[in-house]
Motif scaffolding. Structure first.
Motif, PDB file in Angstrom:
ATOM      1  N   LYS A  98       0.834  -1.202   0.000  1.00 11.10           N
ATOM      2  CA  LYS A  98       0.000   0.000   0.000  1.00 11.10           C
ATOM      3  C   LYS A  98       0.872   1.257   0.000  1.00 11.10           C
ATOM      4  O   LYS A  98       0.587   2.217  -0.708  1.00 11.10           O
ATOM      5  CB  LYS A  98      -0.928  -0.018   1.217  1.00 11.10           C
ATOM      6  CG  LYS A  98      -2.032   0.981   1.154  1.00 11.10           C
ATOM      7  CD  LYS A  98      -3.023   0.745   2.282  1.00 11.10           C
ATOM      8  CE  LYS A  98      -4.160   1.723   2.158  1.00 11.10           C
ATOM      9  NZ  LYS A  98      -5.190   1.504   3.152  1.00 11.10           N
ATOM     10  N   GLN A  99       1.940   1.224   0.778  1.00 18.28           N
ATOM     11  CA  GLN A  99       2.850   2.358   0.844  1.00 18.28           C
ATOM     12  C   GLN A  99       3.575   2.551  -0.487  1.00 18.28           C
ATOM     13  O   GLN A  99       3.749   3.678  -0.952  1.00 18.28           O
ATOM     14  CB  GLN A  99       3.852   2.147   1.970  1.00 18.28           C
ATOM     15  CG  GLN A  99       4.715   3.348   2.254  1.00 18.28           C
ATOM     16  CD  GLN A  99       5.624   3.103   3.442  1.00 18.28           C
ATOM     17  OE1 GLN A  99       6.118   1.986   3.632  1.00 18.28           O
ATOM     18  NE2 GLN A  99       5.852   4.132   4.231  1.00 18.28           N
ATOM     19  N   GLN A 100       3.961   1.471  -1.143  1.00 14.60           N
ATOM     20  CA  GLN A 100       4.651   1.560  -2.425  1.00 14.60           C
ATOM     21  C   GLN A 100       3.722   2.047  -3.523  1.00 14.60           C
ATOM     22  O   GLN A 100       4.157   2.680  -4.480  1.00 14.60           O
ATOM     23  CB  GLN A 100       5.241   0.205  -2.801  1.00 14.60           C
ATOM     24  CG  GLN A 100       6.392  -0.204  -1.929  1.00 14.60           C
ATOM     25  CD  GLN A 100       6.790  -1.651  -2.137  1.00 14.60           C
ATOM     26  OE1 GLN A 100       6.098  -2.419  -2.787  1.00 14.60           O
ATOM     27  NE2 GLN A 100       7.919  -2.037  -1.547  1.00 14.60           N
ATOM     28  N   ALA A 106       1.302   4.205  -3.062  1.00 14.40           N
ATOM     29  CA  ALA A 106       0.784   5.540  -2.725  1.00 14.40           C
ATOM     30  C   ALA A 106       1.256   6.558  -3.760  1.00 14.40           C
ATOM     31  O   ALA A 106       2.390   6.504  -4.227  1.00 14.40           O
ATOM     32  CB  ALA A 106       1.268   5.942  -1.338  1.00 14.40           C
ATOM     33  N   PRO A 107       0.359   7.497  -4.149  1.00 15.05           N
ATOM     34  CA  PRO A 107       0.754   8.531  -5.113  1.00 15.05           C
ATOM     35  C   PRO A 107       1.871   9.401  -4.535  1.00 15.05           C
ATOM     36  O   PRO A 107       1.956   9.599  -3.343  1.00 15.05           O
ATOM     37  CB  PRO A 107      -0.515   9.357  -5.332  1.00 15.05           C
ATOM     38  CG  PRO A 107      -1.505   8.900  -4.356  1.00 15.05           C
ATOM     39  CD  PRO A 107      -0.989   7.650  -3.695  1.00 15.05           C
ATOM     40  N   THR A 108       2.701   9.896  -5.411  1.00 13.16           N
ATOM     41  CA  THR A 108       3.837  10.704  -4.977  1.00 13.16           C
ATOM     42  C   THR A 108       3.532  12.189  -4.971  1.00 13.16           C
ATOM     43  O   THR A 108       4.387  12.989  -4.663  1.00 13.16           O
ATOM     44  CB  THR A 108       5.048  10.446  -5.891  1.00 13.16           C
ATOM     45  OG1 THR A 108       4.661  10.748  -7.237  1.00 13.16           O
ATOM     46  CG2 THR A 108       5.506   9.016  -5.773  1.00 13.16           C
ATOM     47  N   ASP A 109       2.286  12.591  -5.309  1.00  8.30           N
ATOM     48  CA  ASP A 109       1.972  14.022  -5.335  1.00  8.30           C
ATOM     49  C   ASP A 109       1.478  14.527  -3.991  1.00  8.30           C
ATOM     50  O   ASP A 109       0.986  15.648  -3.893  1.00  8.30           O
ATOM     51  CB  ASP A 109       0.902  14.288  -6.415  1.00  8.30           C
ATOM     52  CG  ASP A 109      -0.406  13.582  -6.139  1.00  8.30           C
ATOM     53  OD1 ASP A 109      -0.524  12.907  -5.097  1.00  8.30           O
ATOM     54  OD2 ASP A 109      -1.314  13.709  -6.991  1.00  8.30           O
ATOM     55  N   GLY A 110       1.622  13.713  -2.937  1.00 14.51           N
ATOM     56  CA  GLY A 110       1.238  14.168  -1.627  1.00 14.51           C
ATOM     57  C   GLY A 110      -0.208  13.898  -1.259  1.00 14.51           C
ATOM     58  O   GLY A 110      -0.608  14.121  -0.141  1.00 14.51           O
ATOM     59  N   ARG A 111      -1.025  13.468  -2.240  1.00 13.77           N
ATOM     60  CA  ARG A 111      -2.423  13.152  -1.916  1.00 13.77           C
ATOM     61  C   ARG A 111      -2.499  11.800  -1.235  1.00 13.77           C
ATOM     62  O   ARG A 111      -1.771  10.882  -1.613  1.00 13.77           O
ATOM     63  CB  ARG A 111      -3.265  13.163  -3.170  1.00 13.77           C
ATOM     64  CG  ARG A 111      -3.425  14.551  -3.764  1.00 13.77           C
ATOM     65  CD  ARG A 111      -4.339  14.528  -4.944  1.00 13.77           C
ATOM     66  NE  ARG A 111      -3.717  13.667  -5.982  1.00 13.77           N
ATOM     67  CZ  ARG A 111      -4.332  13.213  -7.033  1.00 13.77           C
ATOM     68  NH1 ARG A 111      -5.586  13.507  -7.251  1.00 13.77           N
ATOM     69  NH2 ARG A 111      -3.710  12.472  -7.915  1.00 13.77           N
ATOM     70  N   PRO A 112      -3.378  11.652  -0.281  1.00 21.07           N
ATOM     71  CA  PRO A 112      -3.538  10.346   0.361  1.00 21.07           C
ATOM     72  C   PRO A 112      -4.129   9.328  -0.612  1.00 21.07           C
ATOM     73  O   PRO A 112      -4.916   9.675  -1.471  1.00 21.07           O
ATOM     74  CB  PRO A 112      -4.498  10.610   1.543  1.00 21.07           C
ATOM     75  CG  PRO A 112      -5.140  11.918   1.268  1.00 21.07           C
ATOM     76  CD  PRO A 112      -4.244  12.653   0.294  1.00 21.07           C
ATOM     77  N   SER A 113      -3.716   8.090  -0.478  1.00 22.47           N
ATOM     78  CA  SER A 113      -4.278   7.039  -1.317  1.00 22.47           C
ATOM     79  C   SER A 113      -5.498   6.440  -0.639  1.00 22.47           C
ATOM     80  O   SER A 113      -5.694   6.579   0.543  1.00 22.47           O
ATOM     81  CB  SER A 113      -3.230   5.957  -1.567  1.00 22.47           C
ATOM     82  OG  SER A 113      -2.907   5.329  -0.350  1.00 22.47           O
ATOM     83  N   ARG A 114      -6.302   5.775  -1.430  1.00 25.12           N
ATOM     84  CA  ARG A 114      -7.510   5.142  -0.857  1.00 25.12           C
ATOM     85  C   ARG A 114      -7.329   3.680  -0.741  1.00 25.12           C
ATOM     86  O   ARG A 114      -6.680   3.004  -1.378  1.00 25.12           O
ATOM     87  CB  ARG A 114      -8.705   5.425  -1.758  1.00 25.12           C
ATOM     88  CG  ARG A 114      -9.029   6.872  -1.734  1.00 25.12           C
ATOM     89  CD  ARG A 114     -10.280   7.075  -2.524  1.00 25.12           C
ATOM     90  NE  ARG A 114     -10.460   8.514  -2.658  1.00 25.12           N
ATOM     91  CZ  ARG A 114     -11.609   9.093  -2.585  1.00 25.12           C
ATOM     92  NH1 ARG A 114     -12.696   8.407  -2.430  1.00 25.12           N
ATOM     93  NH2 ARG A 114     -11.704  10.366  -2.700  1.00 25.12           N
TER      94      ARG A 114
END
Length: 190
Positions: free
Chosen positions: A178-180, A182-190
Motif C-alpha cells: 500500500k505504501q509503495q 501511494a501517489p507521490t503528489d502528496g495526496r492520500p491514497s484510498r
C-alpha cells in the motif's frame, strides 16, 4: 501424561526454538520444557539433570537448529545422517515411567541428555523426511521471530510457526504494498 504418546519432533522444535530465542536458557526452564513433553520429574531434578546436562542439551539444540533451518532436502538428509551416525545406535523398544512402548536409538539408558536429544531428534526428523518426501520443518519467516515450526499436515508448505506470525507478516506485506502504491503528489491514497 501426554495422551498422544511421545512426540519427539515437537519436543525438538520446542527445545530448539527456546534455546534459539534464549541461548543461555536455564536448567529449570529446560526441565520445565522436558516435563511438558512427559519426561519423568525424577529425571529432571538434582543430579539427574545437572547444570552440565542442561549445557549439553543446549549445545545439542544448537546443533539441531542448523538442521531445522535447512530447507534443502539433500543437505538436510546428509546432516541427519551425520547426527545419526555419531549419536544413534540400533533401535530398541523401551517402556518406562508408565509410558507406552516407544523407540529409543540413543546409546543406552546411560546416554547423556545431549546425545539422547540428538539421536531422538534426528530419528524423528528422518522419519518425517522419509514419510513426506520433503523437508516439512523450518525457521519462521516472520521478522523478529526466532521459532522453528513443524508442518506435517496437508496443504501448502508452512512458512511460519503460528497463525499470529503468519497474520503479522501478511499485514506488514499489505502495508508495504500500500505504501509503495501511494501517489507521490502528496495526496492520500484510498
Amino acid at each position: 501424561m501426554n495422551q498422544q504418546g511421545f512426540q519427539p519432533a515437537q519436543r525438538l522444535i520446542d527445545i530448539a526454538s527456546a534455546v534459539r530465542t534464549t541461548p543461555d536458557l536455564s536448567r529449570a526452564a529446560l526441565a520445565e520444557l522436558l516435563a511438558h513433553h512427559d519426561e519423568s520429574p525424577d529425571d529432571l531434578t538434582g543430579a539427574a539433570f545437572s547444570d552440565e546436562d542442561a549445557r549439553e542439551l543446549r549445545d545439542a539444540a544448537v546443533l539441531m537448529s542448523g538442521i531445522l533451518a535447512e530447507a534443502d532436502i539433500d543437505r538436510a538428509a546428509l546432516a541427519l545422517n551425520r547426527v545419526l551416525a555419531a549419536h544413534a545406535s540400533a533401535p530398541r523398544l523401551s517402556r518406562h515411567d508408565g509410558h507406552a512402548w516407544h523407540l529409543h536409538v540413543d546409546h543406552g539408558d546411560d546416554a547423556g541428555w545431549g546425545a539422547w536429544f540428538l539421536a531422538s531428534g534426528a530419528l524423528a526428523l528422518a522419519r518425517i523426511l522419509s514419510e513426506h518426501g520433503r523437508v516439512t520443518w523450518g525457521a519462521c519467516e516472520a521478522s523478529n521471530c526466532r521459532n522453528f515450526y513443524l508442518g506435517t499436515g496437508p496443504g501448502s508448505p508452512r512458512r511460519y510457526c503460528s497463525t499470529t506470525c503468519a497474520s503479522r507478516a501478511r499485514v506488514a506485506a499489505h502495508r508495504r504494498r500500500k505504501q509503495q502504491a501511494a501517489p507521490t503528489d502528496g495526496r492520500p491514497s484510498r
